[in-house]
Design a protein around this motif. Sequence first.
Motif, short mmCIF file in Angstrom:
data_model
loop_
_atom_site.label_atom_id
_atom_site.label_comp_id
_atom_site.label_asym_id
_atom_site.label_seq_id
_atom_site.Cartn_x
_atom_site.Cartn_y
_atom_site.Cartn_z
N ASP A 88 3.35 11.71 -3.48
CA ASP A 88 4.06 11.17 -2.33
C ASP A 88 4.05 9.64 -2.38
O ASP A 88 3.20 9.03 -3.03
CB ASP A 88 3.43 11.66 -1.03
N ILE A 89 4.98 9.04 -1.66
CA ILE A 89 5.16 7.59 -1.71
C ILE A 89 4.09 6.85 -0.93
O ILE A 89 3.59 5.80 -1.35
CB ILE A 89 6.55 7.21 -1.16
N GLY A 90 3.71 7.38 0.22
CA GLY A 90 2.90 6.63 1.17
C GLY A 90 1.41 6.73 0.98
O GLY A 90 0.91 6.81 -0.15
N THR A 91 0.68 6.73 2.08
CA THR A 91 -0.78 6.73 2.02
C THR A 91 -1.37 8.11 2.29
O THR A 91 -2.15 8.63 1.49
CB THR A 91 -1.35 5.72 3.04
N VAL A 92 -1.00 8.72 3.42
CA VAL A 92 -1.54 10.03 3.80
C VAL A 92 -0.40 10.92 4.28
O VAL A 92 0.44 10.48 5.07
CB VAL A 92 -2.60 9.89 4.92
N ALA B 205 -3.34 12.50 -0.34
CA ALA B 205 -3.10 11.06 -0.49
C ALA B 205 -1.86 10.84 -1.35
O ALA B 205 -1.49 11.69 -2.17
CB ALA B 205 -4.30 10.39 -1.15
N GLY B 206 -1.20 9.69 -1.14
CA GLY B 206 -0.03 9.32 -1.91
C GLY B 206 -0.23 8.04 -2.69
O GLY B 206 -1.35 7.50 -2.76
N ASP B 207 0.86 7.54 -3.26
CA ASP B 207 0.81 6.33 -4.10
C ASP B 207 0.16 5.16 -3.38
O ASP B 207 -0.61 4.40 -3.96
CB ASP B 207 2.23 5.90 -4.50
N GLY B 208 0.53 4.98 -2.10
CA GLY B 208 0.01 3.84 -1.35
C GLY B 208 -1.50 3.86 -1.25
O GLY B 208 -2.16 2.84 -1.46
N GLY C 170 9.60 23.54 7.15
CA GLY C 170 8.44 22.67 7.01
C GLY C 170 8.37 21.63 8.11
O GLY C 170 9.39 21.23 8.69
N LEU C 171 7.16 21.18 8.40
CA LEU C 171 6.88 20.20 9.44
C LEU C 171 5.82 19.24 8.90
O LEU C 171 4.69 19.66 8.62
CB LEU C 171 6.38 20.94 10.69
N ILE C 172 6.19 17.97 8.73
CA ILE C 172 5.32 17.01 8.05
C ILE C 172 5.31 15.68 8.80
O ILE C 172 6.32 15.27 9.36
CB ILE C 172 5.80 16.76 6.61
N TYR C 173 4.16 15.00 8.76
CA TYR C 173 4.10 13.60 9.16
C TYR C 173 3.71 12.79 7.93
O TYR C 173 2.61 12.95 7.39
CB TYR C 173 3.09 13.37 10.29
N PHE C 174 4.63 11.94 7.47
CA PHE C 174 4.39 11.07 6.33
C PHE C 174 3.94 9.70 6.84
O PHE C 174 4.68 9.04 7.57
CB PHE C 174 5.65 10.90 5.49
N ALA C 175 2.77 9.26 6.43
CA ALA C 175 2.26 7.96 6.84
C ALA C 175 2.35 6.97 5.70
O ALA C 175 2.01 7.29 4.55
CB ALA C 175 0.82 8.08 7.31
N LEU C 176 2.82 5.76 6.02
CA LEU C 176 2.88 4.65 5.08
C LEU C 176 2.25 3.44 5.75
O LEU C 176 2.30 3.30 6.98
CB LEU C 176 4.33 4.31 4.69
N VAL D 142 2.69 -4.92 3.79
CA VAL D 142 1.39 -4.82 3.11
C VAL D 142 1.59 -4.70 1.61
O VAL D 142 2.32 -3.81 1.14
CB VAL D 142 0.58 -3.62 3.63
N LYS D 143 0.96 -5.56 0.84
CA LYS D 143 1.00 -5.46 -0.62
C LYS D 143 0.05 -4.35 -1.05
O LYS D 143 -1.04 -4.19 -0.49
CB LYS D 143 0.60 -6.78 -1.28
N LEU D 144 0.46 -3.58 -2.04
CA LEU D 144 -0.32 -2.44 -2.49
C LEU D 144 -1.40 -2.88 -3.48
O LEU D 144 -1.51 -2.39 -4.60
CB LEU D 144 0.61 -1.38 -3.09
#
Length: 380
Positions: free
Chosen positions: A234-238, A272-275, A305-311, A316-318
């Motif tokens: 995934d792209i984000g954090t959680v 966890a994701g990329d972030g 499906g039902l999802i919450y994507f957090a970024l 913010v620099k990664l």
Amino acid sequence: MCYCERTSMTSHPPPPLEATTMTTPGVPPYVPAPPTNVNLDYADLPTIDLSKAKTVEGRKQLAKEVVDAMTNQGFFYIINHGYTSEQTKRMFDIANVPFEHVSESEKQEYLAAIKTNGSYQGYKPREYFHIDNGVRDQVELYSINRDVTKRKHPRIIRPLLPEIEAFAKHNHFNILHPVLRLLAMGLELPEETFVKTHNFEAIGESYVRLLKYYPRTAEDEEKSKNVWLKGHTDIGTVTLLYSQPVSALQVLTSDGHWKWVKHIDNAIVVNAGDGMESLSGGYYRATIHRVVQPPRDQQEYTRVGLIYFALVDDNVKLEPLSESPVLQRVGIKRRFDEDKTPTMEEWRKARTAAYGQAVLEKVGRIEEERLGNGVVRHYS
């Protein structure tokens, strides 16, 4: 511009671990598939009781469990997250509305600007992603920014926006933030380290995703080797994925095997994701997962499906949190060159625009695409 009647968008979280109550409009019920009876090779994933995060001692214990999960399996379940089974069922009913109760012509008015703006807000239609051998996807997405007024929505969804907003706030403040505190503790950093970069009202694209997979033809299943969405991170954090009964999600284990993720009623599957991998210097690995054809007794059902994507906030620099005593002991694995680290906004836009569209280079079982200073891998 505000397009709808809305509740107050303050920075104050809802009551801890309690869902907001309100008068709700009627919604046609979504009837999910019964759980599978097929004996599948399930991943052995830990279960985190989030109610224990209310005390200091409870958080210390949970932090150890979360670190173990994020450095080994990559997935874990959350229970006692503050929504009852009835409230979760209501959200799945709402999740089905954008797909079954909005006409195809109206959907066209609310398409996401995926390729041009690098944003999933709105509809992603079926057959947008290329899967393999000319086969395209059969999943429809409708993504809503945590600020539900960011853009206009189909008419039937507008009365449901207060509930969707309450759902976003509950996930953000009552589930995401406690998890972020545990992840910070696992790095021996102050508890609020990650919370400070996940602001509800900041510019960013944390969002509620509603989705629906549809069965495919036998020909497409054969051509794609039964893969519905290739292995990816995934792209984000959680990511907070509400468990649903159609078995299709698989995780790539550390020993290189795909294992099924078992459905647990009213549990949330967390990864966890990329972030997060970038910020944690590789300590918390972005979880590789995919979606495949369900087992034989569920193949005629749709999968909502039902999802919450957090970024993290867009600015913010990664960069790895090198001040972490843990990272100072174990070392830092950078995802990007030190002088070319993107912001969250730059990375999410690049990945979103390219996903399912780019020509991939095959390297054994892995396919790669280069996005600026980063490499994205897809897994068969």
